[in-house]
Design a protein around this motif. Structure first.
Motif, PDB file in Angstrom:
ATOM      1  N   ASP A 148       3.523  17.789   6.087  1.00  0.00           N
ATOM      2  CA  ASP A 148       4.027  16.612   5.466  1.00  0.00           C
ATOM      3  C   ASP A 148       3.460  16.159   3.999  1.00  0.00           C
ATOM      4  O   ASP A 148       2.560  16.524   3.686  1.00  0.00           O
ATOM      5  CB  ASP A 148       3.974  15.447   6.449  1.00  0.00           C
ATOM      6  CG  ASP A 148       5.440  14.403   6.566  1.00  0.00           C
ATOM      7  OD1 ASP A 148       6.292  14.761   5.838  1.00  0.00           O
ATOM      8  OD2 ASP A 148       5.393  13.663   7.231  1.00  0.00           O
ATOM      9  N   ASP A 149       4.389  15.302   3.607  1.00  0.00           N
ATOM     10  CA  ASP A 149       4.024  14.889   2.059  1.00  0.00           C
ATOM     11  C   ASP A 149       2.946  13.774   2.305  1.00  0.00           C
ATOM     12  O   ASP A 149       1.955  13.920   1.523  1.00  0.00           O
ATOM     13  CB  ASP A 149       5.210  14.230   1.519  1.00  0.00           C
ATOM     14  CG  ASP A 149       5.908  13.205   2.023  1.00  0.00           C
ATOM     15  OD1 ASP A 149       5.928  12.979   3.346  1.00  0.00           O
ATOM     16  OD2 ASP A 149       6.701  12.207   1.402  1.00  0.00           O
ATOM     17  N   PHE A 150       3.187  12.897   3.198  1.00  0.00           N
ATOM     18  CA  PHE A 150       1.886  11.764   3.257  1.00  0.00           C
ATOM     19  C   PHE A 150       1.596  11.606   4.713  1.00  0.00           C
ATOM     20  O   PHE A 150       2.267  11.721   5.774  1.00  0.00           O
ATOM     21  CB  PHE A 150       2.820  10.251   2.968  1.00  0.00           C
ATOM     22  CG  PHE A 150       2.440  10.191   1.317  1.00  0.00           C
ATOM     23  CD1 PHE A 150       1.589   9.309   0.829  1.00  0.00           C
ATOM     24  CD2 PHE A 150       3.673  10.512   0.560  1.00  0.00           C
ATOM     25  CE1 PHE A 150       1.303   9.046  -0.499  1.00  0.00           C
ATOM     26  CE2 PHE A 150       3.657  10.320  -0.716  1.00  0.00           C
ATOM     27  CZ  PHE A 150       2.510   9.696  -1.323  1.00  0.00           C
TER      28      PHE A 150
ATOM     29  N   ALA B 186       0.017   8.381   6.801  1.00  0.00           N
ATOM     30  CA  ALA B 186      -0.219   7.188   6.857  1.00  0.00           C
ATOM     31  C   ALA B 186      -0.765   6.538   8.035  1.00  0.00           C
ATOM     32  O   ALA B 186      -1.997   6.892   8.301  1.00  0.00           O
ATOM     33  CB  ALA B 186       0.908   6.272   6.373  1.00  0.00           C
TER      34      ALA B 186
ATOM     35  N   ASN C 188       0.802  -1.438  -0.169  1.00  0.00           N
ATOM     36  CA  ASN C 188       0.025   0.061  -0.011  1.00  0.00           C
ATOM     37  C   ASN C 188       0.722   1.250  -0.003  1.00  0.00           C
ATOM     38  O   ASN C 188       0.655   2.272   0.653  1.00  0.00           O
ATOM     39  CB  ASN C 188      -0.895   0.130   1.142  1.00  0.00           C
ATOM     40  CG  ASN C 188      -2.257  -0.883   0.953  1.00  0.00           C
ATOM     41  OD1 ASN C 188      -2.818  -0.632  -0.275  1.00  0.00           O
ATOM     42  ND2 ASN C 188      -2.711  -1.380   1.964  1.00  0.00           N
ATOM     43  N   VAL C 189       1.969   1.171  -0.775  1.00  0.00           N
ATOM     44  CA  VAL C 189       2.784   2.379  -0.783  1.00  0.00           C
ATOM     45  C   VAL C 189       2.406   3.249  -2.202  1.00  0.00           C
ATOM     46  O   VAL C 189       2.683   2.473  -3.180  1.00  0.00           O
ATOM     47  CB  VAL C 189       4.241   2.226  -0.531  1.00  0.00           C
ATOM     48  CG1 VAL C 189       5.213   3.190  -0.856  1.00  0.00           C
ATOM     49  CG2 VAL C 189       4.315   1.669   0.669  1.00  0.00           C
TER      50      VAL C 189
ATOM     51  N   ASN D  32       8.476  13.141  -4.535  1.00  0.00           N
ATOM     52  CA  ASN D  32       9.307  12.323  -3.455  1.00  0.00           C
ATOM     53  C   ASN D  32      10.851  12.150  -3.996  1.00  0.00           C
ATOM     54  O   ASN D  32      11.839  11.663  -3.271  1.00  0.00           O
ATOM     55  CB  ASN D  32       8.927  11.207  -3.303  1.00  0.00           C
ATOM     56  CG  ASN D  32       7.663  11.147  -2.102  1.00  0.00           C
ATOM     57  OD1 ASN D  32       6.838  10.138  -2.227  1.00  0.00           O
ATOM     58  ND2 ASN D  32       7.829  11.926  -1.184  1.00  0.00           N
TER      59      ASN D  32
ATOM     60  N   TYR E 166       6.773   4.231   8.238  1.00  0.00           N
ATOM     61  CA  TYR E 166       6.132   2.985   7.504  1.00  0.00           C
ATOM     62  C   TYR E 166       6.824   2.461   6.350  1.00  0.00           C
ATOM     63  O   TYR E 166       6.660   1.305   6.004  1.00  0.00           O
ATOM     64  CB  TYR E 166       4.802   3.699   7.164  1.00  0.00           C
ATOM     65  CG  TYR E 166       3.782   2.733   6.422  1.00  0.00           C
ATOM     66  CD1 TYR E 166       2.996   1.875   7.216  1.00  0.00           C
ATOM     67  CD2 TYR E 166       3.623   2.939   4.949  1.00  0.00           C
ATOM     68  CE1 TYR E 166       2.029   1.166   6.248  1.00  0.00           C
ATOM     69  CE2 TYR E 166       2.637   1.864   4.291  1.00  0.00           C
ATOM     70  CZ  TYR E 166       1.805   1.200   5.004  1.00  0.00           C
ATOM     71  OH  TYR E 166       1.149   0.200   4.237  1.00  0.00           O
TER      72      TYR E 166
END
Ligand code: 5GP
Length: 191
Positions: free
Chosen positions: A124-126, A128, A18-19, A27, A99
């Motif tokens: 932040d970019d992500f 999760a 799930n990345v 990125n 993660y």
């Protein structure tokens, strides 16, 4: 944010676990126009909150955080990541489990750049599982500064981070929200 969703659809690829890989604009290669628009969006969302500084974590949070700082005319501090770091009384530190990399890093912010009446916007970019933002919150707590909320470029809404932060009363604003990466297909949350 339509423009961001279009970029994700065009360039995003799904990796096992799930990345979502977005090396084409966030990125690895960075799209400055898109990042500028991301910064403008966060500046609009968090206007009139009395924010004094932007915090992020190196390295992928830096591009959106700097553009937000530019728009809001505020300094940007990126927490530095270390494999291990001996405790240093000039730094605030927190441990963050990654993660994607499956390792724990210690992140740190120098006390030199923290003032008692700071009010922080985390970028932040992500988002999760929420570990990176939790690390910044832990540092804000140690420093005794206020937190206005978190601005996230891509939220993976099917993972628990966003829900847990909102439950704790943290304002979370995400510019793209992903419902699922099932069958290597990106599906956005329908509002
Ligand atoms: P969290 O701490 O919320 O679990 O994850 C946030 C951090 O992990 C982000 O700063 C980002 O670097 C990385 N990350 C988590 N999920 C993904 C993903 O699907 N794709 C990419 N490229 N990075 C991710």
């Amino acid at each position: 944010m339509k423009e961001l969703e279009e970029k994700i659809k065009k360039y995003g690829t799904v990796l096992p676990g799930n990345v979502l890989k977005v090396d084409a604009f966030l990125n690895h290669q960075v799209d400055p126009q898109l990042m500028l628009h991301v910064g403008q969006e966060f500046a609009k969302l968090f206007a009139n909150e009395g924010i004094t500084k932007i915090w992020t974590v190196e390295s992928s949070g830096i591009a959106p955080a700097v553009m937000t700082g530019l728009e809001m005319n505020l300094p940007v501090i990126f927490a530095r990541k270390h494999k291990s770091l001996t405790l240093n009384q000039n730094m605030y530190t927190a441990d963050v489990y990654s993660y994607t990399k499956k390792t724990t890093n210690r992140i740190s912010i120098s006390k030199k750049y923290v003032e008692p009446n700071d009010k922080i916007l985390m970028i932040d970019d992500f988002l999760a599982n929420g570990q990176a933002v939790e690390g910044l919150l832990e540092i804000a707590d140690q420093a005794g500064v206020q937190v206005a909320g978190a601005g996230i470029v891509i939220e993976k809404s099917f993972q628990p981070g966003a829900g847990e932060l909102k439950e704790r009363g943290i304002r979370v604003e995400s510019l793209a929200r992903i419902q699922s990466l099932r069958d290597n297909k990106v599906e956005f949350v329908k509002d």
